[in-house]
Design an enzyme around this catalytic site. Sequence first.
Site, PDB file in Angstrom:
ATOM      1  N   CYS A   1       7.101  -3.499   7.530  1.00  0.00           N
ATOM      2  CA  CYS A   1       6.437  -2.228   7.236  1.00  0.00           C
ATOM      3  C   CYS A   1       4.914  -2.323   7.208  1.00  0.00           C
ATOM      4  O   CYS A   1       4.240  -1.315   7.102  1.00  0.00           O
ATOM      5  CB  CYS A   1       6.903  -1.691   5.881  1.00  0.00           C
ATOM      6  SG  CYS A   1       6.417  -2.778   4.537  1.00  0.00           S
TER       7      CYS A   1
ATOM      8  N   CYS B   1      11.292  -4.818   0.638  1.00  0.00           N
ATOM      9  CA  CYS B   1      10.200  -4.813  -0.348  1.00  0.00           C
ATOM     10  C   CYS B   1      10.422  -5.940  -1.367  1.00  0.00           C
ATOM     11  O   CYS B   1       9.466  -6.596  -1.798  1.00  0.00           O
ATOM     12  CB  CYS B   1      10.115  -3.472  -1.062  1.00  0.00           C
ATOM     13  SG  CYS B   1      10.278  -2.045   0.023  1.00  0.00           S
TER      14      CYS B   1
HETATM   15 FE1  FES Z   1       6.777  -1.888   2.662  1.00  0.00          FE
HETATM   16 FE2  FES Z   1       8.084  -1.340   0.534  1.00  0.00          FE
HETATM   17  S1  FES Z   1       8.012  -0.159   2.346  1.00  0.00           S
HETATM   18  S2  FES Z   1       6.940  -3.070   0.884  1.00  0.00           S
END
Ligand code: FES
Length: 212
Positions: free
Chosen positions: A36, A107
């Site tokens: 992400c 995450c």
């Molecule tokens: Fe990237 Fe949570 S969406 S760390």
Amino acid sequence: MGIPYSQKVIEHFVNPRNVGKIENPDAKATEGSPACGDMVRIYLKIDEKTKRIEDIKFESYGCASNIATASITTELAKGKTIDEAKKITWKEAADALGGLPPVKVHCAVLAVDALKTAIENYENQHGLIVNKKPTDEKKVRERLEHVIDPRTGLDVIRSKLVQEIDVKDGIVTIKVDMEKEHQFAGNVESELKERIEPLWDVKEVRVVFNKS
Ligand code: FES
């Protein structure tokens, strides 16, 4: 509809534990998520004799679960020896939060990886590495896969920001496709160095920018 977070996730997000920075830490690590583009940084104070984590703090540059999972990870790690703390898994962190929605599992992986990398950095710097393999291009590449290119949010290998890696006599030279004058140049340089410098046999990291 929003993401169905547990009460515990929300509580740690709203009231995160151990947030901040440790001045002169015994180890630190910034971990970027290739999934992400978010980042988390962990700082450690470690008792040299007992190898216990005396203090741990984090800074988050990411989503609500990034904050919540980093918060719970610091709680799980505090007071443990580095060998115990290395065994903490993302699953344990997620379970301690009452579970995470599947799209947010990475995450927790990120928070736990940051802790592991910080411990690995400490071991590298304190002669605690058992298998002392010399640093090579592959190792440098693997480590850089967790550094995020601030321009794109991709890791610096995938974004092709890093063009060449050369390792010779403990000197690691990283050629990047960016000009020295770029607004992120200073940032990129320090992140690349921070990721490679702790390796036990690395004497110097040189970041080479494009000629403008
Ligand atoms: Fe990237 Fe949570 S969406 S760390």
